[in-house]
Enzyme design. Structure first.
Site, short mmCIF file in Angstrom:
data_model
loop_
_atom_site.label_atom_id
_atom_site.label_comp_id
_atom_site.label_asym_id
_atom_site.label_seq_id
_atom_site.Cartn_x
_atom_site.Cartn_y
_atom_site.Cartn_z
N ASP A 20 0.81 -1.08 0.00
CA ASP A 20 0.09 0.00 0.00
C ASP A 20 0.77 1.35 0.05
O ASP A 20 0.24 2.45 0.13
CB ASP A 20 -0.94 -0.10 1.27
CG ASP A 20 -2.17 -0.98 1.19
OD1 ASP A 20 -2.91 -0.75 0.15
OD2 ASP A 20 -2.14 -1.97 1.72
N HIS B 25 -11.32 7.03 6.13
CA HIS B 25 -10.36 8.13 6.58
C HIS B 25 -11.55 9.46 6.60
O HIS B 25 -12.34 9.62 5.70
CB HIS B 25 -9.33 8.30 5.70
CG HIS B 25 -8.32 7.51 5.92
ND1 HIS B 25 -7.57 6.78 4.92
CD2 HIS B 25 -7.39 6.86 7.00
CE1 HIS B 25 -6.49 6.13 5.44
NE2 HIS B 25 -6.49 6.07 6.63
N CYS C 53 -4.78 10.58 -1.51
CA CYS C 53 -4.10 9.37 -0.67
C CYS C 53 -2.58 9.27 -1.38
O CYS C 53 -1.58 8.76 -0.82
CB CYS C 53 -4.66 8.06 -0.84
SG CYS C 53 -6.32 8.12 -0.46
C1 CIR Z 1 -5.14 1.31 2.96
O1 CIR Z 1 -6.05 0.37 3.33
O2 CIR Z 1 -4.41 1.66 3.76
C2 CIR Z 1 -4.94 1.37 1.46
N1 CIR Z 1 -5.53 0.38 0.98
C3 CIR Z 1 -5.81 2.75 1.15
C4 CIR Z 1 -5.25 3.87 1.78
C5 CIR Z 1 -5.90 5.07 1.45
N2 CIR Z 1 -5.32 6.23 1.95
C6 CIR Z 1 -6.06 7.46 2.21
O3 CIR Z 1 -7.41 7.33 2.21
N3 CIR Z 1 -5.27 8.36 2.79
#
Ligand code: CIR
Length: 254
Positions: free
Chosen positions: A61, A162, A249
């Site tokens: 990730d 989030h 992200c």
């Molecule tokens: C996770 O579950 O951490 C990743 N697959 C997705 C993270 C997304 N990040 C964000 O919303 N800042």
């Protein structure tokens, strides 16, 4: 808030095995790489100088760099990501961020915090309490940022993954918001651009100077943001959405 730089990390082949709660299927790695390259181009088009970090196969990730740090005008805060499989991503950030910052602060266990839970509105930061960010982490964040004159408000989340899954700041006292944030007391004094449930994914958009980058295929959101006076850039985000990722992200902007 004026931004001049961004940091991103290319997805690695292990990306397809990352964390997700969505049932959209496995990402297509080649397409993810293409979409990532288009994302970098969009950041450049919006005027940013972009540092592209190489993929780190150990961390599926790790293309979601936003979760590893919060970058402000006065200091960088390296987070303590709440997912075990992601926590080690911060080690590389400890090497990278001193290139850009003299002052680096840290969130420490038992405090956990993901950058995706932090939204900056001028000198005010909002921190969501989620499955990744706990109260201890949010309180540490507030103590750190108050040393630099910033205000911090803690916002318990009800449904969103989030904080920034459902909200974005566009400057000019304007928030794009969805779901549980629409009627929230915490955000009532801002101008609202409301995103309906069916197009909720587009609430995660990014404001960079005069531009707003939004995911492709959300015409009602595109219209609202264009009508509010911004230049909109649309990007296909299909392969990042499959892993619960949105536009914010994929970069650290500062
Ligand atoms: C996770 O579950 O951490 C990743 N697959 C997705 C993270 C997304 N990040 C964000 O919303 N800042």
């Amino acid at each position: 808030m004026k931004f001049s730089r961004a940091i991103v990390r290319k997805p690695g082949q292990s990306y397809v095995n990352g964390l997700t709660t969505s049932d959209l299927g496995k990402p297509d790695f080649a397409l993810a790489l293409e979409q990532h390259a288009a994302y970098v181009e969009a950041l450049k088009q919006a005027g940013l100088e972009v540092t592209v970090l190489e993929a780190d196969e150990r961390f599926p990730d790790s293309t979601f760099v936003e979760d590893t740090a919060v970058l402000t005008e006065k200091c960088a805060v390296i987070t303590n990501p709440g997912a075990d499989s992601r926590n080690g991503e911060i080690e590389d950030m400890k090497q990278v961020l001193p290139r850009f910052y003299d002052t680096i602060e840290y969130i420490q266990a038992p405090g956990f915090l993901d950058g995706g839970d932090v939204m900056q509105v001028e000198n005010h930061f909002y921190v969501g309490l989620s499955t990744r960010t706990n109260e201890e982490g949010a309180i540490q964040f507030r103590e750190i940022l108050s040393k630099y004159g910033y205000e911090v408000t803690i916002v318990p989340l009800k449904e969103f993954f989030h904080l920034k899954t459902g909200i974005a700041y566009l400057g000019n006292d304007t928030l794009v918001l969805a779901g549980e944030f629409i009627d929230s007391e915490v955000f009532k004094d801002y101008k609202h651009l409301v995103v309906e449930k069916e197009v909720e994914y587009s609430a995660n958009c990014i404001h960079i100077n005069d531009h707003v980058i939004i995911p492709k295929g959300f015409d009602s959101t595109k219209k609202q943001i264009t009508d509010a006076g911004y230049q909109v850039i649309e990007l296909d985000m299909s392969e990042f959405r499959k892993q619960d990722g949105g536009l914010s992200c994929l970069s650290l902007r500062f």
